[in-house]
Design an enzyme around this catalytic site. Structure first.
Site, PDB file in Angstrom:
ATOM      1  N   ASN A   7       0.714  -1.017  -0.046  1.00 54.72           N
ATOM      2  CA  ASN A   7      -0.009  -0.147  -0.056  1.00 54.72           C
ATOM      3  C   ASN A   7       1.026   1.311  -0.106  1.00 54.72           C
ATOM      4  OD1 ASN A   7      -2.002   1.994   0.548  1.00 54.72           O
ATOM      5  ND2 ASN A   7      -2.375   1.212   2.435  1.00 54.72           N
ATOM      6  N   LYS A   9       0.187   4.192  -0.075  1.00 60.25           N
ATOM      7  CA  LYS A   9      -0.335   5.520   0.561  1.00 60.25           C
ATOM      8  C   LYS A   9      -0.298   6.596  -0.158  1.00 60.25           C
ATOM      9  CE  LYS A   9      -0.239   2.768   4.956  1.00 60.25           C
ATOM     10  NZ  LYS A   9       0.138   2.854   6.408  1.00 60.25           N
ATOM     11  N   SER A 196       3.456  -2.498  10.477  1.00 58.41           N
ATOM     12  CA  SER A 196       4.713  -2.719  10.653  1.00 58.41           C
ATOM     13  C   SER A 196       5.173  -3.868  10.452  1.00 58.41           C
ATOM     14  CB  SER A 196       4.798  -2.458  12.095  1.00 58.41           C
ATOM     15  OG  SER A 196       4.720  -0.939  12.357  1.00 58.41           O
TER      16      SER A 196
HETATM   17  P1  PGA Z   1       2.436  -0.066   7.756  1.00 60.33           P
HETATM   18  O1  PGA Z   1       1.365  -0.023   7.059  1.00 60.33           O
HETATM   19  O2  PGA Z   1       3.323  -1.306   7.175  1.00 60.33           O
HETATM   20  O3  PGA Z   1       3.260   1.184   7.450  1.00 60.33           O
HETATM   21  O4  PGA Z   1       2.636  -0.135   9.127  1.00 60.33           O
HETATM   22  C1  PGA Z   1       0.329  -0.875   6.893  1.00 60.33           C
HETATM   23  C2  PGA Z   1      -0.870  -0.461   6.305  1.00 60.33           C
HETATM   24  O5  PGA Z   1      -1.542   0.503   6.514  1.00 60.33           O
HETATM   25  O6  PGA Z   1      -1.486  -0.982   5.185  1.00 60.33           O
END
Ligand code: PGA
Length: 236
Positions: A7, A9, A196
């Site tokens: 993802n 984002k 994470s």
């Molecule tokens: P992260 O995000 O790996 O940065 O914790 C996971 C997600 O929001 O899908």
């Protein structure tokens, strides 16, 4: 076989997305990797990418419409242009930062289900709920299934505890095992863990009972790290 999803984002440009997708594609081909890999770029970076069948491009979000007057949103007319048939729904940032209600999420789910999209549907509890106990946590998660057809054939679930997303604090194996086994006993769908996930822990997490793969933000944005993540899980 694991499901590995990235993802993006609000990260990467059209140019760096295109480089990233090509790199992942070449990596899957040259190493004959059969993992199902998904990449969710920003909507400005969607394009008609030429990819192998186990590499799928998806939308991080779209409105429940073909087209219309919804300033700042995109609909299926824009997704169709690039053959996008996969969407993330219910991500924690859309729920808790952008303020999408369960009712709106359920409406979006029904709309994209009707069109046969593959839906990766996210659920997960905030820290204060986790701290109030397992029963409350499960209750909170079940509320996130209100109005959602969990029998939908093109559904993948992702359990992403809010307190683990982007914080560097991964849920413990016990935390993951308990939520995943409970959900799996009630909903027979692939279930990813997110929050994470990193190069160093992705294998251990994906090996847990009831975990079918990972939805990854931060650790997936660097191409070398993402390739390593795929490498680390390719035989599971
Ligand atoms: P992260 O995000 O790996 O940065 O914790 C996971 C997600 O929001 O899908």
């Amino acid at each position: 076989m694991s499901i590995i999803a990235s993802n993006f984002k609000t990260n990467h440009t059209r140019e760096s997305t295109s480089f990233f997708v090509k790199e992942v594609n070449d990596f899957l081909v040259s190493n004959k990797i059969s993992d199902d890999v998904y990449i969710f770029p920003t909507s400005t970076s969607l394009d008609s990418f030429d990819t192998v069948s186990n590499l799928t491009m998806g939308a991080q979000n779209a409105y429940a419409t073909v087209k219309g007057s919804f300033t700042g949103e995109i609909g299926t007319e824009q997704l169709d242009e690039f053959g996008i048939k996969t969407i993330l729904i219910g991500h924690s940032e859309r729920r808790h930062v952008l303020g999408e209600s369960q009712e709106e999420i359920a409406k979006k789910f029904a709309f994209y289900k009707e069109l046969g999209y593959k839906i990766i549907y996210c659920i997960g509890e905030p820290l204060e709920v986790k701290e109030s106990g397992l029963e409350q946590t499960l209750e909170y998660i079940y509320e996130q299934f209100a109005g959602i057809d969990t029998n939908y054939e093109n559904l993948i679930l992702a359990y992403e505890p809010v307190w683990a997303i982007g914080t560097g604090v991964t849920a413990t194996n016990d935390d993951i095992r308990i939520i995943h086994s409970t959900l799996k006993s009630q909903i027979d769908k692939p279930l990813l863990y997110g929050g994470s996930v990193k190069v160093a822990n992705v294998r251990e997490i994906c090996e847990l009972d009831g975990v079918d793969g990972a939805l990854i933000g931060t650790a997936s944005w660097n191409i070398e790290d993402f390739k390593q993540i795929i490498e680390n899980t390719k035989d599971l």
